[in-house]
Each structure stands twice: as structure tokens, then as C-alpha cells.
Design an enzyme around this catalytic site. Structure first.
Site, PDB file in Angstrom:
ATOM      1  N   GLU A 167       0.996  -1.002   0.169  1.00 12.27           N
ATOM      2  CA  GLU A 167      -0.003   0.300   0.083  1.00 12.27           C
ATOM      3  C   GLU A 167       0.783   0.936   0.252  1.00 12.27           C
ATOM      4  OE1 GLU A 167      -2.823  -0.488   3.762  1.00 12.27           O
ATOM      5  OE2 GLU A 167      -4.162  -1.416   2.070  1.00 12.27           O
TER       6      GLU A 167
ATOM      7  N   TYR B 198      -5.088  -9.835   3.388  1.00 11.71           N
ATOM      8  CA  TYR B 198      -3.592  -9.524   2.648  1.00 11.71           C
ATOM      9  C   TYR B 198      -3.363 -11.412   1.813  1.00 11.71           C
ATOM     10  CZ  TYR B 198       1.270  -9.083   1.619  1.00 11.71           C
ATOM     11  OH  TYR B 198       2.408  -9.307   0.900  1.00 11.71           O
TER      12      TYR B 198
ATOM     13  N   GLY C  74      -7.290 -18.457  -4.395  1.00 17.56           N
ATOM     14  CA  GLY C  74      -8.467 -18.220  -4.172  1.00 17.56           C
ATOM     15  C   GLY C  74      -8.579 -18.061  -1.415  1.00 17.56           C
TER      16      GLY C  74
ATOM     17  N   GLY D  14      -7.508 -15.144  -0.723  1.00 10.36           N
ATOM     18  CA  GLY D  14      -8.639 -13.903  -0.371  1.00 10.36           C
ATOM     19  C   GLY D  14      -9.633 -14.315  -0.317  1.00 10.36           C
TER      20      GLY D  14
ATOM     21  N   ASN E 246      -5.948   1.030  -5.443  1.00 11.21           N
ATOM     22  CA  ASN E 246      -6.824  -0.559  -5.651  1.00 11.21           C
ATOM     23  C   ASN E 246      -7.802  -1.270  -6.658  1.00 11.21           C
ATOM     24  OD1 ASN E 246      -5.787  -3.277  -5.118  1.00 11.21           O
ATOM     25  ND2 ASN E 246      -5.110  -2.731  -2.510  1.00 11.21           N
TER      26      ASN E 246
ATOM     27  N   TYR F 225     -13.620  -7.231  -4.896  1.00  9.65           N
ATOM     28  CA  TYR F 225     -14.898  -6.971  -3.753  1.00  9.65           C
ATOM     29  C   TYR F 225     -16.101  -7.080  -4.424  1.00  9.65           C
ATOM     30  CZ  TYR F 225     -10.829  -5.622  -0.451  1.00  9.65           C
ATOM     31  OH  TYR F 225      -9.495  -6.100   0.011  1.00  9.65           O
TER      32      TYR F 225
END
Length: 160
Positions: free
Chosen positions: A28, A88, A97, A99, A126, A133
Site C-alpha cells: 500500500e 492481505y 482463492g 482472499g 487499488n 470486492y
């Protein structure tokens, strides 16, 4: 494809949790902000009054990612929510898979604990995470702006 296992973090995991935090901060571009130590993290997560919880993803027996979360509260809903502070997955495990497995695990916790919502923040730049998401059905809350007080501004407002 190897199976992804999700487990609750323990005090013995503090070194790997801190390494995940530092790797996330580097990704980040915020490494300069990390001041957490194994001692402070251990006390905050596994001390007398835990402030947050952690789950760890393992792929083929190797820890590859984590999610750190805590409860907040919605006055409008009159119930608690689950807030994801950090998610993370190490680069070599992305796309396997982990995340999604972490988010699914947290969604189950939110449902089991009767949470009214499951929320998190993502940096505007990002785009890979934003698209990920959205693919899960998450919606950006564009009408909200996050405010923060820290350092001297926090101390000044507190009157110290």
C-alpha cells in the site's frame, strides 16, 4: 489446486501476523507508518482485553494471508457490525482463492454473530482489489468520506 485452510490466529502467530502487516504496508506504499511491534500486537490481539481478532489462511500447509477484524456498531440498525481492518494475501498465493476464503469465513462469522453489516475500506488506487470486492457483491460507499484524527491534532482536541 491445494486446499485453503482458515484458522483463528493465536499468540504464537504474532510474528507472522506482523510480517503480513508489514508486507501489506509495503504493497500500500505505507511502510513508513508501521510502528507496531510483536509486543504491542500481542497485547492488543491476545492480551487481557483483545481489541481485534485475526484469521490466517494457509495453502498447502503454508501461511499465505490474514484478515484482522473487530466489531463496530450501527445505531441505525441497532446492532453490531463486523469491520475488516486488513486483508492481505501474499503475491505467490493470489488467484488461488485465499482472499475469497478469508472473506467468506468473515461473512460466516458476521452472520453467526447477527451482525447487521460487514464493511471495510480500500485505497482508491487499488483497482484489482476494488474489482475483486465488487465481484463478490460488495458495494462502494461513494457518498461517505472517512475522517481521521491522530498525532498532534488528536492530542489538541483532547485538550492535552
Amino acid at each position: 489446486m491445494s486446499q485453503i485452510d482458515i484458522r483463528l490466529g493465536s499468540k504464537a502467530d504474532v510474528p507472522v501476523i506482523l510480517s503480513f502487516i508489514k508486507e501489506l504496508a509495503e504493497y500500500e506504499r505505507l511502510s513508513h507508518l508501521v510502528v507496531a511491534t510483536e509486543e504491542t500486537l500481542g497485547a492488543a490481539l491476545f492480551g487481557d482485553r483483545p481489541q481485534a481478532e485475526v484469521v490466517i489462511a494457509a495453502l498447502g500447509g503454508k501461511d499465505v494471508g490474514f484478515a484482522l477484524f473487530f466489531h463496530n456498531f450501527s445505531t441505525f440498525l441497532g446492532k453490531q457490525g463486523l469491520y475488516l481492518e486488513d486483508l492481505y494475501v501474499r503475491p505467490e498465493a493470489r488467484g488461488a482463492g485465499a482472499g475469497k476464503a478469508l472473506l467468506k469465513h468473515l461473512a460466516k462469522i458476521a452472520v453467526e454473530r447477527d451482525c447487521g453489516r460487514f464493511e471495510w475500506s480500500v485505497l482508491d488506487w487499488n483497482e484489482p482489489s476494488i474489482q475483486f470486492y465488487k465481484s463478490l457483491g460488495a458495494k462502494p460507499m461513494d457518498e461517505w468520506t472517512i475522517f481521521r484524527l491522530d498525532g498532534d491534532a488528536l492530542t489538541a482536541l483532547a485538550g492535552n
